[in-house]
Motif scaffolding. Structure first.
Motif, short mmCIF file in Angstrom:
data_model
loop_
_atom_site.label_atom_id
_atom_site.label_comp_id
_atom_site.label_asym_id
_atom_site.label_seq_id
_atom_site.Cartn_x
_atom_site.Cartn_y
_atom_site.Cartn_z
N ILE A 111 4.45 2.54 -0.61
CA ILE A 111 3.33 1.69 -1.03
C ILE A 111 3.77 0.95 -2.29
O ILE A 111 4.10 1.57 -3.31
CB ILE A 111 2.05 2.52 -1.33
N SER A 112 3.79 -0.36 -2.22
CA SER A 112 4.19 -1.17 -3.37
C SER A 112 3.21 -0.96 -4.52
O SER A 112 1.99 -0.88 -4.30
CB SER A 112 4.19 -2.64 -2.96
N PRO A 113 3.71 -0.92 -5.75
CA PRO A 113 2.79 -0.86 -6.90
C PRO A 113 1.80 -2.02 -6.89
O PRO A 113 0.70 -1.90 -7.43
CB PRO A 113 3.73 -0.95 -8.11
N MET A 114 2.16 -3.13 -6.26
CA MET A 114 1.25 -4.27 -6.17
C MET A 114 0.09 -3.98 -5.21
O MET A 114 -0.88 -4.74 -5.17
CB MET A 114 2.00 -5.52 -5.71
N ASN A 115 0.19 -2.91 -4.43
CA ASN A 115 -0.87 -2.53 -3.49
C ASN A 115 -1.62 -1.29 -3.96
O ASN A 115 -2.23 -0.59 -3.16
CB ASN A 115 -0.27 -2.30 -2.09
#
Length: 174
Positions: A111-115
């Motif tokens: 899971i991307s930190p942007m998500n």
């Protein structure tokens, strides 16, 4: 691509398996998971609500929660077809940000930190689905709320309910 927002505590992070033993030790009591049917610990023991919230609000409380079974594998599969966001109402416990972020990086590195969304009111989320254990987050949410079963929400009706991540896997035909 459709979006799925997924709550953290009691959906992918097993809050109660840590909370109950710590609560029992700290407050010299013996509550069980069954005692939380229909209520939170704060509702069960309103006489010590502030102390309980202070304990939950400690900086490291969320750092070592167990992972809810099958959540990692199913969420990884969801990311192949959906845009997935982890959404946690962290504003209630602001010292939890770092511990929650590190926990997600360790257990859900795909899971991307942007998500990752730290928020208060989840009505701001723009997603097709919200998987959450707290139905109050569905009240003004524009997508479909999917209630993840937890002891405190056993009596809640009016939403599609799932009991575990295997049911979510089946629901989304993965």
């Amino acid at each position: 691509m459709k979006r799925i927002a997924i709550d953290m505590d009691e959906v992918i992070a097993d809050f109660n398996s840590k909370m109950i033993p710590i609560f029992n030790t700290r407050f010299n009591t013996q509550i069980s998971l069954a005692d939380l049917e229909g209520v939170t610990i704060q509702q069960l023991r309103p006489d010590i609500k502030e102390q309980v919230e202070a304990m939950i609000g400690e900086a490291g409380f969320f750092a070592d929660l167990a992972v809810i079974p099958h959540s990692q594998r199913v969420i990884k599969k969801l990311t192949e077809t959906y845009e997935v966001f982890i959404t946690t109402a962290a504003m209630e416990f602001p010292l939890s940000f770092d511990a929650k972020f590190r926990w997600l990086a360790e257990h859900f590195p795909f899971i991307s930190p942007m998500n990752i969304v730290f928020c208060g009111n989840k009505s701001i989320l723009n997603a097709d689905y919200l998987i959450d254990d707290n139905a109050r987050h569905f009240e003004h949410f524009s997508g479909e709320g999917i209630l993840f079963s937890a002891p405190h929400n056993k009596q809640v009706r009016g939403f599609r309910r799932v009991n575990n991540w295997l049911e979510i896997e089946s629901m989304f035909s993965l």
